[in-house]
Design an enzyme around this catalytic site. Structure first.
Site, PDB file in Angstrom:
ATOM      1  N   ASP A 129       0.863  -1.183   0.000  1.00  0.00           N
ATOM      2  CA  ASP A 129       0.000   0.000   0.000  1.00  0.00           C
ATOM      3  C   ASP A 129       0.901   1.236   0.000  1.00  0.00           C
ATOM      4  OD1 ASP A 129      -2.347   1.635   0.383  1.00  0.00           O
ATOM      5  OD2 ASP A 129      -1.818   1.809   2.499  1.00  0.00           O
ATOM      6  N   SER A 130       0.284   2.389  -0.169  1.00  0.00           N
ATOM      7  CA  SER A 130       1.034   3.637  -0.103  1.00  0.00           C
ATOM      8  C   SER A 130       1.558   3.918   1.308  1.00  0.00           C
ATOM      9  CB  SER A 130       0.113   4.784  -0.520  1.00  0.00           C
ATOM     10  OG  SER A 130      -1.066   4.752   0.263  1.00  0.00           O
ATOM     11  N   CYS A 188      -3.871  -1.079  -1.981  1.00  0.00           N
ATOM     12  CA  CYS A 188      -4.238   0.326  -2.196  1.00  0.00           C
ATOM     13  C   CYS A 188      -5.186   0.459  -3.397  1.00  0.00           C
ATOM     14  CB  CYS A 188      -2.942   1.082  -2.459  1.00  0.00           C
ATOM     15  SG  CYS A 188      -3.140   2.809  -2.848  1.00  0.00           S
ATOM     16  N   GLU A 233      -6.246   9.220   9.760  1.00  0.00           N
ATOM     17  CA  GLU A 233      -4.878   9.029  10.258  1.00  0.00           C
ATOM     18  C   GLU A 233      -4.621   9.820  11.529  1.00  0.00           C
ATOM     19  OE1 GLU A 233      -1.995   9.602   7.166  1.00  0.00           O
ATOM     20  OE2 GLU A 233      -2.552   7.699   6.251  1.00  0.00           O
ATOM     21  N   CYS A 257     -11.327   2.952  -0.499  1.00  0.00           N
ATOM     22  CA  CYS A 257     -10.032   3.420   0.007  1.00  0.00           C
ATOM     23  C   CYS A 257      -9.666   2.597   1.234  1.00  0.00           C
ATOM     24  CB  CYS A 257     -10.144   4.904   0.360  1.00  0.00           C
ATOM     25  SG  CYS A 257      -8.683   5.556   1.161  1.00  0.00           S
ATOM     26  N   HIS A 270      -8.447   3.279   3.997  1.00  0.00           N
ATOM     27  CA  HIS A 270      -8.692   3.832   5.332  1.00  0.00           C
ATOM     28  C   HIS A 270     -10.154   3.727   5.783  1.00  0.00           C
ATOM     29  CE1 HIS A 270      -4.827   5.453   4.410  1.00  0.00           C
ATOM     30  NE2 HIS A 270      -4.770   6.251   5.464  1.00  0.00           N
TER      31      HIS A 270
END
Ligand code: DGL
Length: 266
Positions: free
Chosen positions: A10-11, A73, A153, A185, A187
Site C-alpha cells: 500500500d502507499s 491500495c 490518520e 479506500c 482507510h
C-alpha cells in the site's frame, strides 16, 4: 508443502486494514507487508509515478519470496494493476477493485451503487467503468473524499468532527437513493459504522478489505497455493520510518506491530 508468504503493499499503513482482514481469513499464511510511507499519499500522485512505485515494491516483495501479491491500495489498483500483470505474468496479482466490482454485480442487478475514494481513484473512473461494463443497468455515482484519509490518520473518527466531514461528502445529491456504497479506500473501513449510520442502515456499505480477503483465499486455494501451517511471523516494512507511522499502524491493524524501515528508494 506450500509455505511461501503473501506480499501485500500500500502507499502507507492504511493497507493494514486489508492485511488484517487477510490475516484473519488466512491464519496459516505468513504476510509480508510493504507500506510506501516515503511517497504517501498516492491519492494525489500521477498514474505514472504510482506505476513506478508499484513495480519497484512488487519486485521487493517477490525478492523476499512472496508467492502472490495483493495490491491493498485502491489508487495503485486503479493505476498500476494492468502494468504489474504484464510485467509479472506468472505471479498471481490481486487488486482491491476487481473482487469488489464482482461482489457488487453479484449482489445487485439494478439501481445505484455509490463510490467514495481518493481523487486519483475517482478520476480514473475505475469502479463505474468496470461495474457498468458488467451490468449496464447499474448506475455508479462517485465522489472524491480527500479529507477522509488525513482525518482518519489523525484519529478523528466516531466523533463530531468526523461526522460533519462524512455528512458533507455523503450529502451530495448524486448519492440520493443509492442501494450500496463502496468504501473505495484502504482507510475507510474505520468509518464504516459512521457511514452506515449516516444512511440509517438503509444502504449496504461495502468494505473492500473483507471482500478482498475472501477473494484471496479462494484464489490461493484454486492455484494450490494455500499454506497449511504458518512458517514464520508476519513482517511489516515501510519505506520511511517515523514514530507517528508506528502509532497510526495500530489503528489500522488493531494491535501493535513492529515496523521495519527498508529504504528501497535510496
Ligand atoms: N491507500 C490509498 C487508497 O486506498 C489511500 C491513501 C493514499 O492516498 O495514499 O487509495
Amino acid at each position: 508443502m506450500e509455505t511461501k508468504p503473501i506480499g501485500i503493499f500500500d502507499s502507507g499503513v492504511g493497507g493494514l486494514t486489508v492485511a488484517k482482514a487477510i490475516a484473519e481469513a488466512l491464519p496459516n499464511e505468513q504476510i509480508i507487508y510493504f507500506g510506501d510511507t516515503a511517497h504517501l499519499p498516492y491519492g494525489d500522485k500521477s498514474k505514472e509515478s504510482v506505476r513506478v512505485y508499484s513495480k519497484r515494491i512488487t519486485g521487493f516483495l517477490l525478492a523476499k519470496g512472496c508467492k502472490a501479491i495483493v495490491i491493498a491500495c485502491n489508487t495503485a489498483s486503479a493505476h498500476a494493476y494492468s502494468d504489474l500483470k504484464k510485467f509479472y505474468p506468472k505471479v498471481p496479482i490481486i487488486n482491491v477493485v476487481n473482487p469488489t466490482v464482482n461482489y457488487c454485480c453479484e449482489k445487485f442487478d439494478s439501481g445505484k451503487i455509490g463510490v467514495i475514494a481518493t481523487k486519483g481513484t475517482i478520476k480514473s473512473r475505475i469502479y463505474p467503468r468496470k461495474i457498468v461494463k458488467k451490468n449496464p443497468n447499474l448506475e455508479v455515482p462517485q465522489a472524491a473524499a480527500p479529507l477522509l484519509v488525513p482525518m482518519i490518520e489523525e484519529g478523528f473518527f466516531n466523533n463530531n468532527i468526523s461526522q460533519t466531514i462524512i455528512n458533507s461528502y455523503l450529502s451530495t445529491k448524486n448519492f440520493k437513493n443509492i442501494r450500496a456504497l463502496i468504501l473505495g479506500c484502504t482507510h475507510y473501513p474505520l468509518i464504516k459504522e459512521e457511514v452506515k449510520n449516516y444512511f440509517n442502515g438503509d444502504v449496504d456499505v461495502i468494505d473492500s478489505a473483507s471482500v478482498v480477503a475472501e477473494f484471496t483465499k479462494k484464489l490461493l486455494k484454486k492455484e494450490g497455493l494455500l499454506s497449511t501451517k504458518k512458517k514464520a511471523p508476519n513482517l511489516f516494512y515501510i519505506s520511511d520510518y517515523t514514530e507517528s507511522f508506528e502509532e497510526t499502524s495500530k489503528l489500522f491493524f488493531g494491535e501493535k506491530i513492529d515496523l521495519r524501515e527498508e529504504r528501497i528508494w535510496d
